[in-house]
Motif scaffolding. Structure first.
Motif, PDB file in Angstrom:
ATOM      1  N   ASP A  18       0.310   3.969   4.270  1.00  0.00           N
ATOM      2  CA  ASP A  18       0.522   5.068   3.335  1.00  0.00           C
ATOM      3  C   ASP A  18       1.151   4.464   2.082  1.00  0.00           C
ATOM      4  O   ASP A  18       2.229   3.875   2.143  1.00  0.00           O
ATOM      5  N   SER A  20       2.675   5.640  -0.481  1.00  0.00           N
ATOM      6  CA  SER A  20       4.011   6.117  -0.846  1.00  0.00           C
ATOM      7  C   SER A  20       5.071   5.487   0.060  1.00  0.00           C
ATOM      8  O   SER A  20       6.159   5.117  -0.397  1.00  0.00           O
ATOM      9  N   GLU A  24       8.130   2.795  -0.965  1.00  0.00           N
ATOM     10  CA  GLU A  24       9.536   2.952  -0.573  1.00  0.00           C
ATOM     11  C   GLU A  24      10.042   1.706   0.152  1.00  0.00           C
ATOM     12  O   GLU A  24      11.168   1.256  -0.079  1.00  0.00           O
TER      13      GLU A  24
END
Length: 208
Positions: A18, A20, A24
């Motif tokens: 993913d 995103s 992070e």
């Protein structure tokens, strides 16, 4: 850094990545590497027999930054965190990087003492002209024989340790004109109490 990279590799190879989440994780890795750079700088400073004598530090921010770095590993080990840190604590005399290095060493030690999980308590508050931080863990504890040796350079009970962590902590606290006390009981846990003079008090010579 290592567990984050390993998990990223697993996600990418299994096509479950993913973007995103990867972003992070990369941000966390960047922060952790910056902390590593400060730690190595501190080790070199200790080896040269000098220390940073300027700057000011925010204890609350240092604790929050350190716990952000350790959060994933604490959760994986089943360590419950109880944080009581008051915002707006007085600044202390010392570099912010030194403060973060100090708490990273102490909190990582507490985590490592609880490989099967437990409870970690961190309390930070003002005490007169000083800031007091108490770190308690419900880990394996330290034997009386080892307790008298743990702050000696290169003494360690960890298989992969180098024995410099607490020596560096002691050096940082000494330069900040503070105090470090460690009490422990085998099978019960360990308490570390750090007391640091406020910026104004340290400048006036309190705590020398």
């Amino acid at each position: 850094v290592l567990p984050l990279v390993q998990q990223m590799l697993v996600d990418v190879r299994s096509s479950r990545a993913d973007l995103s989440v990867l972003a992070e994780d990369l941000e966390q890795i960047e922060r952790s590497l910056q902390t590593c750079r400060r730690i190595f700088g501190g080790m070199l400073t200790l080896a040269r027999g000098t220390a940073q004598r300027v700057g000011q530090g925010d204890v609350h921010r240092a604790i929050e930054c350190t716990l952000a770095i350790l959060q994933d590993s604490l959760e994986r080990q089943g360590v419950r965190l109880n944080l009581e840190s008051v915002k707006g604590l007085p600044l202390i005399k010392g570099g912010q990087g030194d403060l973060e290095q100090l708490f990273l060493n102490l909190l990582a030690n507490a985590r490592d003492a609880m490989p099967a999980g437990g409870e970690l308590s961190v309390q930070a508050q003002r005490s007169g002209a000083k800031v007091e931080v108490v770190i308690q863990d419900s880990g394996c504890g330290i034997s009386p024989a080892h307790l008298s040796q743990i702050e000696e350079p290169f003494f360690t009970t960890k298989h992969n340790g180098n024995g410099l962590g607490l020596s560096i902590c002691r050096s940082i606290i000494w330069e900040m004109q503070g105090d470090l006390k460690i009490s422990s009981q085998e099978g019960v846990g360990t308490e570390v109490r750090v007391v640091l003079p406020m910026l104004e008090a340290a400048s006036a010579g309190v705590g020398k």
